[in-house]
Design an enzyme around this catalytic site. Structure first.
Site, PDB file in Angstrom:
ATOM      1  N   GLU A 166       0.846  -1.199   0.000  1.00  0.00           N
ATOM      2  CA  GLU A 166       0.000   0.000   0.000  1.00  0.00           C
ATOM      3  C   GLU A 166       0.878   1.244   0.000  1.00  0.00           C
ATOM      4  O   GLU A 166       0.769   2.096  -0.880  1.00  0.00           O
ATOM      5  CB  GLU A 166      -0.917   0.008   1.217  1.00  0.00           C
ATOM      6  CG  GLU A 166      -1.811   1.232   1.303  1.00  0.00           C
ATOM      7  CD  GLU A 166      -2.642   1.276   2.570  1.00  0.00           C
ATOM      8  OE1 GLU A 166      -3.572   2.097   2.628  1.00  0.00           O
ATOM      9  OE2 GLU A 166      -2.367   0.506   3.502  1.00  0.00           O
ATOM     10  N   ASP A 191     -12.140  -0.230   1.933  1.00  0.00           N
ATOM     11  CA  ASP A 191     -11.164   0.046   2.982  1.00  0.00           C
ATOM     12  C   ASP A 191     -11.854   0.676   4.186  1.00  0.00           C
ATOM     13  O   ASP A 191     -12.149  -0.001   5.150  1.00  0.00           O
ATOM     14  CB  ASP A 191     -10.020   0.923   2.467  1.00  0.00           C
ATOM     15  CG  ASP A 191      -8.768   0.806   3.321  1.00  0.00           C
ATOM     16  OD1 ASP A 191      -8.742  -0.055   4.220  1.00  0.00           O
ATOM     17  OD2 ASP A 191      -7.813   1.569   3.101  1.00  0.00           O
TER      18      ASP A 191
END
Length: 384
Positions: free
Chosen positions: A219, A308
């Site tokens: 990420e 998310d």
């Protein structure tokens, strides 16, 4: 290819079709998806006075603006407020139930929602009490969804914080509750300075127990965290994994050359839990149009679409797909491809995944395509 698919390919769905389409969510944080009004009410009930705003709409805006910093570390700071009001059994039950309700209303038919039990202990709860409260909340949310005509199944992922030292304890907890609502394990938190290899004992334990786990990797930190998550730790899926694009060279004519890690990820069908809006907020992509999901879709990676943190990103699964439809011209066929990818990658038994694909997802998309074709042709082609 069916007649319906031929005639609907190339036509982008509208917001109503996107919302009604069956969707599968693999990467959603419980403490990142609270309703702003719930945060305000829980803070008032519990005497928590540190909220930056006390009016729900203003608080929702604050979360989104604070998360829009371009920094993963700053993004993670926003969770101090949501976790602060999730320290009682009643609060955890409420948040979990509302999570299931909200996802179902958005057309999500299967979701894996993650949370870190170790972050909900300051009110005196034990780890088991946290897990049981959340599981009961999910079941209640599923029940309420059914009453409102929606179908959803929610499984929990227990998360260990990568900067802490409780990962083996949380992995053992996940294994104890694996047939009682928990479907797997995860580690999360800031990647830089906290590699997944710090938690090898937890991953080795889970592998010995034949249990499932995903790892936040690729990420913010890039290819080394992806390599470690896969080759040292043995992750079943990659939480985000968006930085795999760094191992792909795309030429001006659109041809692509994959490095060995990217080729391994694609060829081994490693699922990527991509979260477009969140990735923009943390600086992993500059815009939706430039998000690596477009290239990864074209190259046939096991890409999935996820939210998310719905509160911090001001998003939903429908919103994520709306943005991708606008950016890439995706059709219902593309949405179905992402959704089937996600269902194939879920941490429930194979026969249950297959049943969801064949009995829920494919019929759901077929119905939407038939509706579209019926409207476009005045009913003639659909009848004939």
């Amino acid at each position: 290819m069916t007649e319906t698919t031929n005639q609907t390919r190339g036509r982008t769905p509208g917001a109503d079709q996107i919302r009604r389409a069956p969707k599968v969510l693999l990467h959603d944080h419980l403490d990142g998806g609270l309703r702003p009004a719930t945060v305000v009410e829980l803070a008032r009930e519990q005497g928590y006075e540190d909220l930056p705003e006390t009016e729900p709409a203003a608080l929702g805006r604050w979360f989104r603006e604070a998360a829009d910093s371009g920094s993963l570390e700053r993004y993670l700071e926003t969770f101090a407020h949501t976790c602060a009001v999730m320290q009682t059994r009643e609060a955890l039950f409420r948040v979990a139930a509302e999570c299931a309700e909200d996802l179902a209303a958005d057309g999500v038919v299967y979701a894996e929602v993650r949370y870190a039990p170790e972050q909900h202990l300051t009110g005196g709860l034990g780890l088991e009490e946290v897990v049981e409260a959340v599981n009961e909340g999910f079941r209640e949310g599923e029940r309420r969804a059914r009453e409102n005509g929606h179908r959803i199944r929610v499984g929990a992922l227990l998360t260990a914080m990568r900067h802490a030292a409780r990962s083996l304890e949380i992995a053992e907890l996940a294994n104890r509750y694996r047939d009682l609502g928990v479907v797997g394990f995860d580690i999360a938190g800031a990647e830089a300075g906290f590699p997944p290899t710090r938690h090898l004992d937890a991953f080795e334990y889970l592998k010995r127990e034949n249990n499932h786990f995903t790892i936040h990797a690729g990420e913010a930190f890039g290819l080394p965290s992806i390599w470690q998550a896969l080759q040292w730790c043995g992750a079943d899926r990659l939480g985000h994994g968006v930085r795999i694009i760094d191992d792909i060279q795309v030429a001006g004519d659109g041809t692509a050359k994959l490095g060995r890690l990217a080729a391994y990820v694609r060829d081994k069908r490693v699922p990527l839990e991509l979260c477009p809006t969140s990735n923009l907020q943390t600086g992993a992509a500059e815009s939706y149009r430039e998000h690596p999901i477009g290239v990864l879709r074209e190259l046939g990676f096991r890409a999935t679409v996820n939210t998310d943190n719905r509160l911090m990103s001001g998003t939903s699964m429908s919103t994520e797909f709306e943005r991708l439809v606008e950016a890439f011209g995706y059709t219902l066929d593309d949405m179905q491809w992402f959704t089937v990818n996600a269902m194939k990658s879920a941490f429930i038994p194979f026969d249950e995944r297959l049943a969801m694909i064949n009995d829920v997802i494919k019929p759901g998309y077929a119905e939407l395509k038939s509706e579209w074709l019926f409207r476009e042709t005045g009913g003639g082609a659909a009848q004939g």
